[in-house]
Design an enzyme around this catalytic site. Structure first.
Site, PDB file in Angstrom:
ATOM      1  N   ASP A 196     -87.443   6.388 -16.402  1.00  0.00           N
ATOM      2  CA  ASP A 196     -87.119   5.037 -16.818  1.00  0.00           C
ATOM      3  C   ASP A 196     -85.921   5.108 -17.772  1.00  0.00           C
ATOM      4  O   ASP A 196     -85.558   6.185 -18.249  1.00  0.00           O
ATOM      5  CB  ASP A 196     -88.344   4.427 -17.509  1.00  0.00           C
ATOM      6  CG  ASP A 196     -88.081   3.022 -18.015  1.00  0.00           C
ATOM      7  OD1 ASP A 196     -87.428   2.260 -17.295  1.00  0.00           O
ATOM      8  OD2 ASP A 196     -88.524   2.698 -19.127  1.00  0.00           O
ATOM      9  N   LYS A 197     -85.322   3.971 -18.054  1.00  0.00           N
ATOM     10  CA  LYS A 197     -84.186   3.949 -18.976  1.00  0.00           C
ATOM     11  C   LYS A 197     -84.608   3.473 -20.370  1.00  0.00           C
ATOM     12  O   LYS A 197     -84.586   4.222 -21.339  1.00  0.00           O
ATOM     13  CB  LYS A 197     -83.069   3.030 -18.454  1.00  0.00           C
ATOM     14  CG  LYS A 197     -81.857   2.947 -19.378  1.00  0.00           C
ATOM     15  CD  LYS A 197     -80.864   1.910 -18.916  1.00  0.00           C
ATOM     16  CE  LYS A 197     -81.318   0.506 -19.259  1.00  0.00           C
ATOM     17  NZ  LYS A 197     -81.285   0.232 -20.716  1.00  0.00           N
TER      18      LYS A 197
ATOM     19  N   LYS B 281     -67.753 -11.510 -17.941  1.00  0.00           N
ATOM     20  CA  LYS B 281     -67.898 -10.519 -19.021  1.00  0.00           C
ATOM     21  C   LYS B 281     -67.299 -11.022 -20.332  1.00  0.00           C
ATOM     22  O   LYS B 281     -66.701 -10.275 -21.100  1.00  0.00           O
ATOM     23  CB  LYS B 281     -67.269  -9.182 -18.620  1.00  0.00           C
ATOM     24  CG  LYS B 281     -68.009  -8.494 -17.489  1.00  0.00           C
ATOM     25  CD  LYS B 281     -67.405  -7.146 -17.187  1.00  0.00           C
ATOM     26  CE  LYS B 281     -68.247  -6.382 -16.173  1.00  0.00           C
ATOM     27  NZ  LYS B 281     -68.447  -7.089 -14.920  1.00  0.00           N
TER      28      LYS B 281
ATOM     29  N   THR C 267     -84.789   1.745 -13.226  1.00  0.00           N
ATOM     30  CA  THR C 267     -84.909   0.812 -14.343  1.00  0.00           C
ATOM     31  C   THR C 267     -84.948  -0.621 -13.845  1.00  0.00           C
ATOM     32  O   THR C 267     -84.409  -0.936 -12.779  1.00  0.00           O
ATOM     33  CB  THR C 267     -83.736   0.989 -15.329  1.00  0.00           C
ATOM     34  OG1 THR C 267     -83.838   0.018 -16.366  1.00  0.00           O
ATOM     35  CG2 THR C 267     -82.395   0.829 -14.616  1.00  0.00           C
TER      36      THR C 267
ATOM     37  N   ASP D  14     -83.549  -2.878 -15.613  1.00  0.00           N
ATOM     38  CA  ASP D  14     -82.410  -3.496 -16.278  1.00  0.00           C
ATOM     39  C   ASP D  14     -81.284  -3.799 -15.300  1.00  0.00           C
ATOM     40  O   ASP D  14     -81.326  -3.416 -14.128  1.00  0.00           O
ATOM     41  CB  ASP D  14     -81.903  -2.585 -17.398  1.00  0.00           C
ATOM     42  CG  ASP D  14     -81.641  -3.367 -18.677  1.00  0.00           C
ATOM     43  OD1 ASP D  14     -81.236  -4.534 -18.558  1.00  0.00           O
ATOM     44  OD2 ASP D  14     -81.837  -2.816 -19.766  1.00  0.00           O
TER      45      ASP D  14
ATOM     46  N   ARG E 194     -82.729  -2.949 -11.506  1.00  0.00           N
ATOM     47  CA  ARG E 194     -83.512  -4.111 -11.079  1.00  0.00           C
ATOM     48  C   ARG E 194     -84.684  -3.692 -10.186  1.00  0.00           C
ATOM     49  O   ARG E 194     -84.990  -4.321  -9.180  1.00  0.00           O
ATOM     50  CB  ARG E 194     -82.636  -5.103 -10.336  1.00  0.00           C
ATOM     51  CG  ARG E 194     -81.675  -5.873 -11.221  1.00  0.00           C
ATOM     52  CD  ARG E 194     -82.400  -6.741 -12.209  1.00  0.00           C
ATOM     53  NE  ARG E 194     -81.539  -7.660 -12.933  1.00  0.00           N
ATOM     54  CZ  ARG E 194     -81.936  -8.420 -13.942  1.00  0.00           C
ATOM     55  NH1 ARG E 194     -83.198  -8.327 -14.354  1.00  0.00           N
ATOM     56  NH2 ARG E 194     -81.114  -9.223 -14.553  1.00  0.00           N
TER      57      ARG E 194
ATOM     58  N   LYS F 194     -90.646   1.351  -7.877  1.00  0.00           N
ATOM     59  CA  LYS F 194     -90.572   2.668  -8.493  1.00  0.00           C
ATOM     60  C   LYS F 194     -91.572   3.618  -7.855  1.00  0.00           C
ATOM     61  O   LYS F 194     -91.247   4.770  -7.541  1.00  0.00           O
ATOM     62  CB  LYS F 194     -90.837   2.562  -9.996  1.00  0.00           C
ATOM     63  CG  LYS F 194     -89.753   1.818 -10.772  1.00  0.00           C
ATOM     64  CD  LYS F 194     -90.046   1.848 -12.268  1.00  0.00           C
ATOM     65  CE  LYS F 194     -88.953   1.169 -13.066  1.00  0.00           C
ATOM     66  NZ  LYS F 194     -89.178   1.261 -14.527  1.00  0.00           N
TER      67      LYS F 194
ATOM     68  N   ASN G 138     -94.600  -1.075 -17.055  1.00  0.00           N
ATOM     69  CA  ASN G 138     -93.971  -1.170 -15.739  1.00  0.00           C
ATOM     70  C   ASN G 138     -93.720   0.193 -15.108  1.00  0.00           C
ATOM     71  O   ASN G 138     -93.307   0.278 -13.954  1.00  0.00           O
ATOM     72  CB  ASN G 138     -92.652  -1.938 -15.841  1.00  0.00           C
ATOM     73  CG  ASN G 138     -91.668  -1.265 -16.770  1.00  0.00           C
ATOM     74  OD1 ASN G 138     -92.019  -0.824 -17.855  1.00  0.00           O
ATOM     75  ND2 ASN G 138     -90.428  -1.154 -16.338  1.00  0.00           N
TER      76      ASN G 138
END
EC number: 7.6.2.1
Length: 988
Positions: free
Chosen positions: A391-392, A549, A618, A620, A700, A706, A729
């Site tokens: 995981d991150k 951004k 991840t 994220d 994502r 996972k 998670n």
């Protein structure tokens, strides 16, 4: 260029392995439970439930009180090794098959089962205690009698639960009320979906307008909710209040939910419980805990089958040499029992006890403090990991954003020059101290040349204004909340935002002198270094997007008109923002990044050098995941990165896969949505390409995705996987992997509790694998082969004895001799091999390439097994034939000479096998020899005590022992001299 991958339909294969699990409904049907269906939940009235709901308990145990003993015994006897010994022991109840006392068969088997049951019971007890700790957390519940305390496990569907700030949400709930003035709250969801951004949640407007929380019990209202499912990003439901005129109906979405395993980040909330227990979103996204069987144990089980085949062949040969005379079928069974030592029952005992020692050593390692072994059955797995899936957030990173740099065109300020920024800010406000307040507003958007202090000031002010951060003031025990908010008390202020990036920006502006002290929907208040409050009116905000951004604040223009448009609103808004930004000045660029955990980079470097491929999975965003991969050196500077573009159908996936196929030595970054499409149509092709990559980043990713990736790696490569994570998670991934490692995170212990091994920092993983994993595997390999050698020696002697005496099925050794041989006479020296090591731990960490040698499984292979078989046959034959040639007149002399030579040979072979001596090894050797010499006095039934005291006995035993061992010592010396192993070069 795009026809490299044929467009063929994917054949859906049935997964036959036990790891595959069906969906939720399938599982419920198997268990005899009702399928989930929508429900109506009355607020504060759990007794009005229309169906039975599961208890709100977390359960990571593999068994319960009734299934423990049957489950443990089934898991033991479903493997050939243990089933063989059970049948062997049961056969001794038949008189025609009995070869000795019953205790010689049942005592070893009973000891093996007792050790296993005790070990499993200890692990289940520890798991029960951990689960009980979580289930016993106390919450406040609104009732007609007022607020009462309730355990998490006693929460029911329909209860009104109060959750304080920084408290874990105990069940899936609908958000009814908040103490926050702005009528919303933030959630930390990284334990559920892995995302670092805080989520904004809104209460039901009808219940938020009530004067007090107790009024929730006075209204007649209910929630109609969809059936339980695994989707953590969507929800469909309605809220209805019947006692109002007219009745109130509100639609409910994901914005009104508080899922279990999230943490309240602001204020105090009240919610009504919708789902509990196994129907929680977080639980449905995790798999049931399973009993993991290590690859090493499966390999040993395979070797026992080979030994059983040898046992059958030897028995058939013995009967065939008797020309199948008489009741030959009974003779076959008797020979099977007579040579049963070919498969050593003590092998299972030694390996299980070895695992306990390895677990104890890991827990006692002062260099990885806080490490916990939750599954002591698979420590050898740590020594053969090929794929590490991590995981991150919270694992590689600390989930703490830090402002690193500020760019102002040609000038940049880093961490070492922030004091210059602070001096510029102080100088500006010192010069402007006498200027009227109107001058202190926003600067004109004309591009004129400014002084450096002015440019820095404008940039810092822009950062202090362009965000969605809200300062909140809390009571600190000295100052009450109202007073703190009125005077902007620094000690009571806490920043709240959906993103930790924005909080880091605001905290940085505070550190350089410009402090955010207040904010609502229409205004922002800043405090200057001199203590003056600067008021700004928010006219409009350009929100930050990953496409642009950037973020900005503008006056009221064309943007509002575009936003009020009904047709093509999104397109018109984007067009207006772009045209407005063309007239504005880009004041600054900021650099904010999530702090890496300590020593992440050297740890990942160590893993790469050890031949382990690292995949980062991840929840994220793509940009964040890519940045972290570069920052952590998961992707090296010399490697290219291929960002797999978003694909939605088979054709797009086909084109993108072909584009990726043309890349070489390239890291892959792919989103969960694109991954799902690729696996749907091109599972085999995608996995083939991904496994060739030096590193893979999947962003994502849902929890189920996972686990799916772990399962696909196991199936496609046949290699061992290790999953590392810290959040709820990550539980599915951890439980699916061959070896699951949980990192104790800041927001909970779900991953740690569900993992096989628990560590406190990611950097400890290197030592856990390089040192403890490597040692555990090599030690178990040496131990298992030596135990097999010990049994094959005595079986060879039995075969020689039977063949010399006309193939008679008569045991060479009986009673205590046969039990003592594998217990008190040789057990301690043989078991001391669990303390052996070829290199020091510092060397193993310095040269991770040593770990790479283990990935080929060389310590325990058919080659090494065959070598030990040949050694056993040689030594067993030398001892038995030597005893037959040198004995004088009585049969007991054969027993005395051969048995003594056998014991001495085993002790010398242990000494030959040891690579690094430990003081306990020496004690074990001397203790075993002393036990044998002392016991000779009591073995007069089997051994002639007067004969062993003669010089004739001593020289005969010495000659036989030297002939059986000396050639092996010579071979070992020659091998080390001319073909030394890789580790010997380092130790020298």
């Amino acid at each position: 260029m795009t026809d490299n991958i044929p467009l063929q339909p994917v054949r859906q294969k049935k997964r036959m392995d036990s790891k595959h699990r069906g969906g939720c409904c399938e599982c419920l049907r198997c268990c005899g439970r009702r399928e989930p269906r929508p429900r109506t939940v009355w607020l504060g009235h759990p007794e009005k439930r229309e169906q039975r709901y599961p208890r709100n308990v977390i359960n990571n145990q593999k068994y319960n009180f009734f299934t423990f003993l049957p489950g443990v015994l089934f898991n033991q006897f479903k493997y050939f090794f243990n089933l063989y010994f059970l049948l062997l022991a049961c056969s001794q109840f038949v008189v025609e098959m009995r070869l000795g006392a019953l205790y010689t068969y049942w005592v070893p088997l009973g000891f093996v089962l007792a050790v296993t049951v005790i070990r499993e019971a200890a692990e289940e007890l520890r798991c029960y205690v951990r689960d009980k700790e979580v289930n016993s957390q106390i919450y406040s519940k609104l009732t007609a009698r007022g607020t009462v305390k309730v355990k998490s496990s006693n929460i029911q569907v329909g209860d009104l639960i109060i959750v304080e700030k920084n408290q874990r949400v105990p069940a899936d709930m609908i958000f009814l009320r908040t103490s926050e003035k702005n009528g919303s709250c933030f959630l930390r969801t990284d334990q559920l979906d892995g995302e670092t951004d805080w989520k904004l949640r809104l209460p039901v407007s009808c219940t938020q307008r009530l004067p007090t929380a107790s009024d929730l019990l006075q209204i007649r209202s209910y929630v109609y909710a969809e059936e339980p499912n695994i989707d953590i990003h969507n929800f469909v439901g309605t809220f209805t209040r019947e006692d109002s005129d007219p009745p109130v109906n509100e639609s409910l979405s994901i914005e009104n939910t508080l899922w279990a395993s999230t943490v309240i980040a602001s204020g105090t909330v009240v919610g009504v419980v919708l789902y509990t227990g196994r129907e929680l979103r977080s639980v449905m996204n995790t798999s049931n805990p399973r009993s993991k069987i290590g690859l090493f144990d499966l390999e040993v089980n395979c070797l026992t089958k080979i030994l059983f085949g040898a046992l059958v062949v030897v028995s058939l040969v013995m009967v065939a040499l008797q020309h199948f005379a008489g009741r030959w079928y009974l003779q076959i069974i008797r020979f099977l029992l007579l040579f049963s030592n070919i498969i050593p029952i003590s092998l299972r005992v030694n390996l299980d006890m070895g695992k306990i020692v390895y677990s104890w050593v890991i827990r006692r390692d002062s260099k990885i403090p806080g490490t916990v072994v939750r599954s002591s059955t698979i420590p050898e797995q740590l020594g053969r990991i090929s794929y590490l899936l991590t995981d991150k957030t919270g694992t590689l990173t600390q989930n703490e954003m830090v402002f690193k740099r500020l760019h102002l065109g040609t000038v940049a300020y880093g961490l070492d020059s922030m004091d210059e920024v602070q001096s510029h800010i102080f100088s500006i406000y010192t010069q402007q101290a006498q200027e009227p307040p109107a001058v202190k507003g926003l600067s004109l958007a004309t591009k004129v040349r400014r002084s450096m202090s002015s440019r820095v000031h404008e940039a810092v002010k822009a950062i202090a204004l362009c965000h969605n951060v809200t300062p909140v003031y809390e009571s600190n025990g000295v100052t009450d909340q109202a007073e703190a908010e009125r005077h902007y008390e620094d000690s009571c202020r806490v920043y709240q935002a959906s993103s930790p990036d924005e909080v880091a920006l605001v905290q940085w502006t505070e550190s350089v002198g410009l402090t955010l002290v207040g904010r609502d929907q229409s205004s922002v208040q800043l405090r200057s270094p001199g203590g003056h409050i600067l008021n700004f009116t928010i006219l409009q905000i350009f929100p930050f997007t990953y496409e642009s951004k950037r973020m900005g604040i503008i006056v009221r223009a064309r943007y509002v008109q575009a936003k009020l448009s009904v047709h093509d609103r999104s397109l018109k808004v984007a067009t207006v923002i772009e045209s407005l930004e063309m007239e504005m000045e880009l004041l600054c660029l900021t650099g904010v990044e999530d702090q890496l955990q300590a020593d992440v980079r050297p740890t990942l470097e160590t893993l790469r050098n050890a031949g382990i491929k690292v995949w980062m999975l991840t929840g994220d965003k793509l940009e964040t995941a890519t940045c972290t991969a570069k920052n952590a050196h998961l992707v090296t500077r010399t490697q290219d990165i291929h960002i797999f573009r978003l694909v939605t159908n088979r054709g797009e996936a086909h084109l993108e896969l072909n584009a990726f196929r043309r890349k070489h030595d390239c890291a892959l970054v792919i989103s969960g949505d694109s991954l799902e499409v690729c696996l749907k149509y091109y599972e085999c092709e995608f996995m083939e390409l991904a496994c060739q990559c030096p590193a893979v980043v999947c962003c994502r990713c849902a929890p189920t995705q996972k686990a799916q990736i772990v399962r696909l790696l196991q199936e496609r490569t046949g290699r061992l996987t290790c999953a590392v994570g810290d959040g709820g998670n990550d539980v599915s991934m951890i439980q699916e992997a061959d070896c699951g490692v949980g990192v104790e995170g800041k927001e909970g212990k779900q991953a740690s509790l569900a993992a096989d091994f628990s560590i406190t920092q990611f950097k400890h993983l290197g030592r856990l694998l390089m040192v403890h994993g490597r040692n555990s595997y090599k030690r178990s390999a040496a131990l298992s082969q030596f135990v097999i050698h010990r049994s094959l020696c005595i079986s060879t002697m039995q075969a020689v004895f039977s063949s010399v005496f006309y193939f008679a099925s008569v045991p060479l050794y009986q009673g205590f001799l046969i039990i003592g041989y594998s217990t008190i006479y040789t057990m301690f020296p043989v078991f001391s091999l669990v303390l052996d090591k070829d290199v020091k731990s510092e060397v193993a960490m310095l040269y991770p390439e040593l770990y790479k040698d283990l990935l080929k499984g060389r310590p325990l292979s058919y080659k090494t097994f065959l070598i030990w078989v040949l050694i056993s046959i040689y030594q067993g034959s030398i001892i038995m034939y030597g005893a037959l040639l040198l004995f004088e007149s009585e049969f007991v002399h054969i027993v005395a000479i051969s048995f003594t030579s056998l014991i001495l040979t085993e002790l010398l072979m242990v000494a030959l096998t040891i690579q690094t001596w430990h003081w306990l090894m020496i004690v074990a050797e001397l203790l075993s020899l002393s036990c044998y010499i002392a016991s000779l006095v009591f073995l007069h039934e089997f051994i002639d005590v007067y004969f062993i005291a003669t010089l004739s006995f001593l020289w005969k035993v010495t000659v036989i022992t030297l002939v059986s061992c000396l050639p092996l010592y010579v071979l070992k010396y020659l091998r080390r001299r001319f073909s030394p192993p890789s580790y010997s070069k380092l130790t020298s």
